[in-house]
Design a protein around this motif. Sequence first.
Motif, PDB file in Angstrom:
ATOM      1  N   GLN A 186      39.577  60.643-111.893  1.00  0.00           N
ATOM      2  CA  GLN A 186      38.574  60.924-112.920  1.00  0.00           C
ATOM      3  C   GLN A 186      37.174  60.854-112.324  1.00  0.00           C
ATOM      4  O   GLN A 186      36.811  59.897-111.636  1.00  0.00           O
ATOM      5  CB  GLN A 186      38.690  59.915-114.063  1.00  0.00           C
ATOM      6  CG  GLN A 186      37.682  60.164-115.158  1.00  0.00           C
ATOM      7  CD  GLN A 186      37.814  59.197-116.309  1.00  0.00           C
ATOM      8  OE1 GLN A 186      38.501  58.193-116.232  1.00  0.00           O
ATOM      9  NE2 GLN A 186      37.149  59.509-117.406  1.00  0.00           N
ATOM     10  N   GLU A 187      36.385  61.905-112.589  1.00  0.00           N
ATOM     11  CA  GLU A 187      34.998  61.925-112.131  1.00  0.00           C
ATOM     12  C   GLU A 187      34.133  61.156-113.122  1.00  0.00           C
ATOM     13  O   GLU A 187      34.318  61.259-114.332  1.00  0.00           O
ATOM     14  CB  GLU A 187      34.502  63.359-111.988  1.00  0.00           C
ATOM     15  CG  GLU A 187      35.186  64.112-110.851  1.00  0.00           C
ATOM     16  CD  GLU A 187      34.643  65.502-110.675  1.00  0.00           C
ATOM     17  OE1 GLU A 187      34.397  65.879-109.510  1.00  0.00           O
ATOM     18  OE2 GLU A 187      34.467  66.208-111.687  1.00  0.00           O
ATOM     19  N   ILE A 188      33.182  60.392-112.573  1.00  0.00           N
ATOM     20  CA  ILE A 188      32.307  59.578-113.396  1.00  0.00           C
ATOM     21  C   ILE A 188      30.864  59.736-112.930  1.00  0.00           C
ATOM     22  O   ILE A 188      30.605  60.217-111.819  1.00  0.00           O
ATOM     23  CB  ILE A 188      32.700  58.081-113.332  1.00  0.00           C
ATOM     24  CG1 ILE A 188      32.676  57.570-111.885  1.00  0.00           C
ATOM     25  CG2 ILE A 188      34.044  57.836-114.001  1.00  0.00           C
ATOM     26  CD1 ILE A 188      32.860  56.071-111.729  1.00  0.00           C
ATOM     27  N   ALA A 189      29.942  59.331-113.776  1.00  0.00           N
ATOM     28  CA  ALA A 189      28.539  59.204-113.407  1.00  0.00           C
ATOM     29  C   ALA A 189      28.179  57.739-113.601  1.00  0.00           C
ATOM     30  O   ALA A 189      28.500  57.149-114.635  1.00  0.00           O
ATOM     31  CB  ALA A 189      27.663  60.094-114.277  1.00  0.00           C
ATOM     32  N   VAL A 190      27.529  57.154-112.603  1.00  0.00           N
ATOM     33  CA  VAL A 190      27.184  55.735-112.640  1.00  0.00           C
ATOM     34  C   VAL A 190      25.669  55.599-112.666  1.00  0.00           C
ATOM     35  O   VAL A 190      24.980  56.041-111.741  1.00  0.00           O
ATOM     36  CB  VAL A 190      27.758  54.989-111.413  1.00  0.00           C
ATOM     37  CG1 VAL A 190      27.343  53.524-111.435  1.00  0.00           C
ATOM     38  CG2 VAL A 190      29.269  55.136-111.353  1.00  0.00           C
ATOM     39  N   LYS A 191      25.159  55.005-113.741  1.00  0.00           N
ATOM     40  CA  LYS A 191      23.729  54.741-113.874  1.00  0.00           C
ATOM     41  C   LYS A 191      23.496  53.303-113.434  1.00  0.00           C
ATOM     42  O   LYS A 191      24.012  52.370-114.032  1.00  0.00           O
ATOM     43  CB  LYS A 191      23.301  54.933-115.331  1.00  0.00           C
ATOM     44  CG  LYS A 191      21.805  54.861-115.548  1.00  0.00           C
ATOM     45  CD  LYS A 191      21.430  54.823-117.010  1.00  0.00           C
ATOM     46  CE  LYS A 191      21.454  56.172-117.657  1.00  0.00           C
ATOM     47  NZ  LYS A 191      20.856  56.140-119.013  1.00  0.00           N
TER      48      LYS A 191
ATOM     49  N   VAL B  54      28.836  53.250-116.784  1.00  0.00           N
ATOM     50  CA  VAL B  54      29.743  54.283-116.272  1.00  0.00           C
ATOM     51  C   VAL B  54      29.981  55.297-117.374  1.00  0.00           C
ATOM     52  O   VAL B  54      30.452  54.953-118.459  1.00  0.00           O
ATOM     53  CB  VAL B  54      31.081  53.655-115.812  1.00  0.00           C
ATOM     54  CG1 VAL B  54      32.014  54.734-115.283  1.00  0.00           C
ATOM     55  CG2 VAL B  54      30.836  52.579-114.756  1.00  0.00           C
ATOM     56  N   TYR B  55      29.626  56.545-117.111  1.00  0.00           N
ATOM     57  CA  TYR B  55      29.710  57.636-118.089  1.00  0.00           C
ATOM     58  C   TYR B  55      30.737  58.674-117.651  1.00  0.00           C
ATOM     59  O   TYR B  55      31.068  58.772-116.471  1.00  0.00           O
ATOM     60  CB  TYR B  55      28.371  58.388-118.159  1.00  0.00           C
ATOM     61  CG  TYR B  55      27.233  57.626-118.750  1.00  0.00           C
ATOM     62  CD1 TYR B  55      26.958  57.688-120.107  1.00  0.00           C
ATOM     63  CD2 TYR B  55      26.400  56.854-117.944  1.00  0.00           C
ATOM     64  CE1 TYR B  55      25.893  57.009-120.652  1.00  0.00           C
ATOM     65  CE2 TYR B  55      25.334  56.165-118.482  1.00  0.00           C
ATOM     66  CZ  TYR B  55      25.083  56.248-119.834  1.00  0.00           C
ATOM     67  OH  TYR B  55      24.042  55.567-120.368  1.00  0.00           O
TER      68      TYR B  55
END
Length: 196
Positions: free
Chosen positions: A54-59, A103-104
Amino acid sequence: MAEENKEERGEEDLELPMYDLATIVKATNNFSIDNKLGEGGFGPVYKGTLETGQEIAVKRLSGSSAQGMNEFKNEVILCAKLQHRNLVRVLGCCIQEDEKMLVYEYMSNKSLDLFLFDSIQSKFLDWSRRFDIICAIARGLLYLHQDSRLRIIHRDLKASNILLDCNMEAKISDFGMARLRGRDQDEGNTNRIVGT
């Protein structure tokens, strides 16, 4: 005693799955510059891939961020309670050592401003697609203002906070500046200037 330690570290019940730091470090290849998607007031955002694929975006909250723990907690708490197809989904958070991260879901077409303000990319936004994006933003705002169990004023709505998925479906992101209001409250005043 364990509850006191959690509160001291800012980890009270945030109602989101918690990721450990090692998982995030591995997913982002140790926050590699090659995985950096951008940077906002909160700090840098990195693309990552979990072991599941799963691909995620981490702020990642920056130490020099103008926003702090209050905005971080605000975004975590609000996102845990908000579920709508036109809001970016928060998958979890990481609060470990000095790190604070959200984590988005990963939005492969990034933000709307990259399309609007680029002469080449803007050609992909014909009027039909623009209308679909406007309607998606309006549905997200209607949910926030009227249909969610919490009434929320975003306070930082701009093109860079509208993200686009692989199908160019628009989703509202970045709730660090958002403000709750009562169910019967039609208007409100804020004591400090926030947002862009």
